[in-house]
Design a protein around this motif. Structure first.
Motif, PDB file in Angstrom:
ATOM      1  N   THR A  58       0.849  -1.191   0.000  1.00 34.26           N
ATOM      2  CA  THR A  58       0.000   0.000   0.000  1.00 34.26           C
ATOM      3  C   THR A  58       0.882   1.237   0.000  1.00 34.26           C
ATOM      4  OG1 THR A  58      -1.705  -1.175   1.254  1.00 34.26           O
ATOM      5  CG2 THR A  58      -1.829   1.225   1.228  1.00 34.26           C
ATOM      6  N   LEU A  59       0.543   2.200  -0.844  1.00 29.43           N
ATOM      7  CA  LEU A  59       1.281   3.461  -0.878  1.00 29.43           C
ATOM      8  C   LEU A  59       0.681   4.420   0.139  1.00 29.43           C
ATOM      9  CD1 LEU A  59       1.800   4.062  -4.706  1.00 29.43           C
ATOM     10  CD2 LEU A  59       3.432   3.160  -3.052  1.00 29.43           C
ATOM     11  N   GLU A  60       1.524   4.962   0.983  1.00 25.20           N
ATOM     12  CA  GLU A  60       1.064   5.958   1.946  1.00 25.20           C
ATOM     13  C   GLU A  60       0.599   7.208   1.203  1.00 25.20           C
ATOM     14  OE1 GLU A  60       3.422   8.518   5.196  1.00 25.20           O
ATOM     15  OE2 GLU A  60       3.457   6.354   5.577  1.00 25.20           O
ATOM     16  N   TYR A  61      -0.494   7.806   1.701  1.00 29.95           N
ATOM     17  CA  TYR A  61      -1.033   8.973   0.997  1.00 29.95           C
ATOM     18  C   TYR A  61      -0.027  10.118   1.014  1.00 29.95           C
ATOM     19  CZ  TYR A  61      -3.683  13.159  -0.061  1.00 29.95           C
ATOM     20  OH  TYR A  61      -4.098  14.347  -0.605  1.00 29.95           O
ATOM     21  N   GLN A  62       0.251  10.659  -0.163  1.00 31.09           N
ATOM     22  CA  GLN A  62       1.135  11.810  -0.308  1.00 31.09           C
ATOM     23  C   GLN A  62       0.559  12.717  -1.393  1.00 31.09           C
ATOM     24  OE1 GLN A  62       4.649   8.961  -0.699  1.00 31.09           O
ATOM     25  NE2 GLN A  62       5.675  10.747   0.177  1.00 31.09           N
ATOM     26  N   SER A  63       0.351  13.970  -1.047  1.00 31.13           N
ATOM     27  CA  SER A  63      -0.186  14.907  -2.035  1.00 31.13           C
ATOM     28  C   SER A  63       0.840  15.141  -3.139  1.00 31.13           C
ATOM     29  CB  SER A  63      -0.539  16.236  -1.365  1.00 31.13           C
ATOM     30  OG  SER A  63       0.611  16.818  -0.783  1.00 31.13           O
ATOM     31  N   GLY A  64       0.367  15.223  -4.355  1.00 29.46           N
ATOM     32  CA  GLY A  64       1.255  15.468  -5.487  1.00 29.46           C
ATOM     33  C   GLY A  64       1.730  14.214  -6.176  1.00 29.46           C
ATOM     34  N   LEU A  65       1.336  13.054  -5.673  1.00 28.32           N
ATOM     35  CA  LEU A  65       1.744  11.798  -6.308  1.00 28.32           C
ATOM     36  C   LEU A  65       0.980  11.648  -7.625  1.00 28.32           C
ATOM     37  CD1 LEU A  65       3.563   9.319  -5.739  1.00 28.32           C
ATOM     38  CD2 LEU A  65       1.534   8.189  -4.815  1.00 28.32           C
ATOM     39  N   LEU A  66       1.711  11.597  -8.737  1.00 27.47           N
ATOM     40  CA  LEU A  66       1.079  11.597 -10.057  1.00 27.47           C
ATOM     41  C   LEU A  66       0.901  10.206 -10.643  1.00 27.47           C
ATOM     42  CD1 LEU A  66       2.862  14.672 -11.715  1.00 27.47           C
ATOM     43  CD2 LEU A  66       0.685  14.600 -10.474  1.00 27.47           C
ATOM     44  N   SER A  67       1.762   9.286 -10.308  1.00 29.24           N
ATOM     45  CA  SER A  67       1.667   7.936 -10.871  1.00 29.24           C
ATOM     46  C   SER A  67       2.041   6.916  -9.807  1.00 29.24           C
ATOM     47  CB  SER A  67       2.585   7.794 -12.094  1.00 29.24           C
ATOM     48  OG  SER A  67       3.934   8.038 -11.735  1.00 29.24           O
ATOM     49  N   ARG A  68       1.675   5.666 -10.082  1.00 28.85           N
ATOM     50  CA  ARG A  68       1.948   4.591  -9.134  1.00 28.85           C
ATOM     51  C   ARG A  68       3.138   3.762  -9.611  1.00 28.85           C
ATOM     52  NH1 ARG A  68      -1.630   3.009  -5.371  1.00 28.85           N
ATOM     53  NH2 ARG A  68      -0.884   0.866  -5.564  1.00 28.85           N
ATOM     54  N   PRO A  69       4.016   3.409  -8.704  1.00 29.14           N
ATOM     55  CA  PRO A  69       5.138   2.549  -9.090  1.00 29.14           C
ATOM     56  C   PRO A  69       4.689   1.101  -9.231  1.00 29.14           C
ATOM     57  CG  PRO A  69       5.226   2.996  -6.749  1.00 29.14           C
ATOM     58  CD  PRO A  69       4.072   3.799  -7.288  1.00 29.14           C
ATOM     59  N   ASP A  70       5.574   0.288  -9.723  1.00 23.73           N
ATOM     60  CA  ASP A  70       5.325  -1.150  -9.806  1.00 23.73           C
ATOM     61  C   ASP A  70       5.569  -1.749  -8.420  1.00 23.73           C
ATOM     62  OD1 ASP A  70       4.989  -3.760 -10.485  1.00 23.73           O
ATOM     63  OD2 ASP A  70       6.877  -3.952 -11.598  1.00 23.73           O
ATOM     64  N   THR A  71       4.495  -1.884  -7.654  1.00 23.76           N
ATOM     65  CA  THR A  71       4.644  -2.329  -6.263  1.00 23.76           C
ATOM     66  C   THR A  71       5.099  -3.781  -6.157  1.00 23.76           C
ATOM     67  OG1 THR A  71       2.273  -2.845  -6.203  1.00 23.76           O
ATOM     68  CG2 THR A  71       2.951  -0.676  -5.402  1.00 23.76           C
ATOM     69  N   ALA A  72       4.985  -4.544  -7.248  1.00 26.15           N
ATOM     70  CA  ALA A  72       5.461  -5.936  -7.206  1.00 26.15           C
ATOM     71  C   ALA A  72       6.964  -5.978  -6.942  1.00 26.15           C
ATOM     72  CB  ALA A  72       5.124  -6.641  -8.514  1.00 26.15           C
ATOM     73  N   ARG A  73       7.695  -4.949  -7.385  1.00 25.38           N
ATOM     74  CA  ARG A  73       9.138  -4.893  -7.117  1.00 25.38           C
ATOM     75  C   ARG A  73       9.402  -4.798  -5.618  1.00 25.38           C
ATOM     76  NH1 ARG A  73      11.715  -0.729  -8.188  1.00 25.38           N
ATOM     77  NH2 ARG A  73      10.050   0.739  -8.699  1.00 25.38           N
ATOM     78  N   TYR A  74       8.560  -4.046  -4.921  1.00 27.90           N
ATOM     79  CA  TYR A  74       8.743  -3.894  -3.482  1.00 27.90           C
ATOM     80  C   TYR A  74       8.440  -5.210  -2.756  1.00 27.90           C
ATOM     81  CZ  TYR A  74       8.388   0.992  -4.947  1.00 27.90           C
ATOM     82  OH  TYR A  74       8.568   2.197  -5.585  1.00 27.90           O
ATOM     83  N   ALA A  75       7.414  -5.922  -3.210  1.00 25.98           N
ATOM     84  CA  ALA A  75       7.097  -7.221  -2.609  1.00 25.98           C
ATOM     85  C   ALA A  75       8.224  -8.219  -2.858  1.00 25.98           C
ATOM     86  CB  ALA A  75       5.777  -7.747  -3.166  1.00 25.98           C
ATOM     87  N   ASP A  76       8.807  -8.189  -4.056  1.00 30.25           N
ATOM     88  CA  ASP A  76       9.932  -9.085  -4.358  1.00 30.25           C
ATOM     89  C   ASP A  76      11.144  -8.751  -3.488  1.00 30.25           C
ATOM     90  OD1 ASP A  76       8.389 -10.321  -6.257  1.00 30.25           O
ATOM     91  OD2 ASP A  76       9.220  -9.178  -7.950  1.00 30.25           O
ATOM     92  N   SER A  77      11.391  -7.468  -3.287  1.00 30.66           N
ATOM     93  CA  SER A  77      12.513  -7.069  -2.423  1.00 30.66           C
ATOM     94  C   SER A  77      12.273  -7.516  -0.985  1.00 30.66           C
ATOM     95  CB  SER A  77      12.696  -5.551  -2.477  1.00 30.66           C
ATOM     96  OG  SER A  77      13.033  -5.120  -3.779  1.00 30.66           O
ATOM     97  N   LEU A  78      11.011  -7.445  -0.544  1.00 30.07           N
ATOM     98  CA  LEU A  78      10.679  -7.890   0.812  1.00 30.07           C
ATOM     99  C   LEU A  78      10.907  -9.388   0.959  1.00 30.07           C
ATOM    100  CD1 LEU A  78       9.503  -7.155   3.603  1.00 30.07           C
ATOM    101  CD2 LEU A  78       7.237  -7.660   2.662  1.00 30.07           C
ATOM    102  N   ASN A  79      10.494 -10.176  -0.019  1.00 27.78           N
ATOM    103  CA  ASN A  79      10.711 -11.624   0.038  1.00 27.78           C
ATOM    104  C   ASN A  79      12.196 -11.964  -0.024  1.00 27.78           C
ATOM    105  OD1 ASN A  79       8.004 -12.509   0.273  1.00 27.78           O
ATOM    106  ND2 ASN A  79       7.675 -12.170  -1.911  1.00 27.78           N
ATOM    107  N   ALA A  80      12.962 -11.173  -0.763  1.00 29.39           N
ATOM    108  CA  ALA A  80      14.413 -11.392  -0.795  1.00 29.39           C
ATOM    109  C   ALA A  80      15.026 -11.128   0.580  1.00 29.39           C
ATOM    110  CB  ALA A  80      15.049 -10.486  -1.849  1.00 29.39           C
ATOM    111  N   TYR A  81      14.502 -10.127   1.279  1.00 26.49           N
ATOM    112  CA  TYR A  81      14.990  -9.845   2.637  1.00 26.49           C
ATOM    113  C   TYR A  81      14.673 -11.010   3.576  1.00 26.49           C
ATOM    114  CZ  TYR A  81      15.282  -7.717   7.262  1.00 26.49           C
ATOM    115  OH  TYR A  81      15.580  -7.466   8.577  1.00 26.49           O
ATOM    116  N   PHE A  82      13.460 -11.555   3.474  1.00 25.36           N
ATOM    117  CA  PHE A  82      13.086 -12.677   4.333  1.00 25.36           C
ATOM    118  C   PHE A  82      13.866 -13.940   3.975  1.00 25.36           C
ATOM    119  CE2 PHE A  82       8.786 -10.516   5.049  1.00 25.36           C
ATOM    120  CZ  PHE A  82       9.212  -9.997   6.252  1.00 25.36           C
ATOM    121  N   ALA A  83      14.254 -14.073   2.707  1.00 21.24           N
ATOM    122  CA  ALA A  83      15.079 -15.219   2.319  1.00 21.24           C
ATOM    123  C   ALA A  83      16.446 -15.151   2.997  1.00 21.24           C
ATOM    124  CB  ALA A  83      15.238 -15.258   0.799  1.00 21.24           C
ATOM    125  N   LEU A  84      16.955 -13.934   3.188  1.00 22.88           N
ATOM    126  CA  LEU A  84      18.231 -13.759   3.887  1.00 22.88           C
ATOM    127  C   LEU A  84      18.060 -13.822   5.402  1.00 22.88           C
ATOM    128  CD1 LEU A  84      19.742 -10.835   1.767  1.00 22.88           C
ATOM    129  CD2 LEU A  84      20.383 -13.251   1.686  1.00 22.88           C
TER     130      LEU A  84
END
Length: 314
Positions: free
Chosen positions: A102-128
């Protein structure tokens, strides 16, 4: 004489008593039977009492064993319930592979990033760090540092529980740039903390670095100084909130070391700053110098605040 009479009288009474016993043997039997019956009853009572005491002792022993068995059963049941409850709680603490982002609300945010990258990075952290796969054992600061290292546009990241069935989500806040630095075909953004990142999801910052130093993106000394970039972002952010005019130009001059020239909105002169000094104290020097010049209606060619606590103008 009187004594003789009393002696004879006692002898006479004793003789009569013996005669009566001889004539009535049942009296003797009765006396003997009564004595025997009395002794037997006493012994029988003792035996009966002993038997009753034995039975009472046996009953108490059985009750003791029953109580001990009941305590053992209740203890085993309680231990089973505790283990089962612990397993249920542990399962509820487990963080699955598919974590919602979930993206925290921030005024001025124009587009959404590919949040799947963040989930993959999180799983990589848990793998370590597999032991942190449970919510109660997550080291949030270390996890956030890992996610920022993998995705520099992330400003903050934290895991939190949702209200629906105790699921877990990753809440991410993104960096809002204040400066953009163009080097060839590459754009690098700097936020108010001086952190450099490449992916911007906010509006393009109006402030662009005018690089006159001649460095290129392939130059190993270019943009690699975290201290310099941090200084630049903090200096711009402090001046923009000081009320003396927003920074509308940043110049990296050629032929000098660690010098940064800036222009403020509504003022034609250049302010020379030094990246080797603290950005906050240098911003305070710039603010004082600008207010002095405004108060005296001076419009110099440049203002030099590279020396701490002093300002020179020409």
């Amino acid at each position: 004489m009187a004594q003789l009479i009393r002696f004879l009288w006692r002898r006479l009474r004793r003789g009569r008593r013996r005669a009566n016993l001889a004539d009535n043997p049942a009296a003797t039997v009765f006396r003997r039977g009564r004595a025997l019956v009395g002794d037997g009853a006493s012994r029988g009572g003792q035996v009966a009492n002993s038997t009753a005491a034995g039975r009472l002792s046996s009953l108490r022993l059985k009750l003791h064993h029953l109580r001990a068995k009941r305590r053992a059963i209740l203890g085993a049941l309680l231990a089973t319930l505790l283990v089962a409850g612990g397993l249920v709680w542990l399962i509820g603490q487990f963080i699955p592979q598919s974590v919602g982002v979930t993206l925290e609300y921030q005024s001025g945010l124009l587009s959404r990033p590919d949040t799947a990258r963040y989930a993959d990075s999180l799983n990589a952290y848990f793998a370590l760090n597999p032991t942190e796969r449970f919510m109660f054992n997550v080291n949030q600061p270390n996890m956030q540092a890992w996610l920022i290292q993998q995705n520099s546009e992330i400003k903050t990241a934290k895991l939190e529980r949702t209200s629906s069935k105790g699921s877990v989500r990753l809440v991410v806040a993104l960096r809002d740039p204040v400066v953009v630095w163009r080097l060839g075909g590459e754009q690098l953004y700097i936020d108010a903390s001086g952190v450099v990142f490449k992916n911007n999801y906010f509006a393009q910052p109006a402030l662009t670095v005018n690089d006159q130093s001649g460095i290129t993106a392939k130059d190993p000394t270019a943009i690699t100084s975290g201290r310099f970039l941090g200084f630049l972002g903090q200096l711009v952010a402090n001046l923009n909130h000081a009320g003396v005019g927003a920074v509308n130009e940043v110049i990296i001059p050629a032929g000098v070391t660690r010098e940064v020239d800036i222009r403020l909105q509504g003022r034609s002169y250049v302010i020379k700053a030094y990246s080797g000094r603290d950005a906050y104290s240098q911003a305070a020097d710039i603010i004082s110098a600008v207010r002095y010049l405004d108060a005296h209606k001076l419009n110099p060619q440049y203002v030099d605040v590279r020396v701490a606590g002093k300002a020179f103008y020409k």
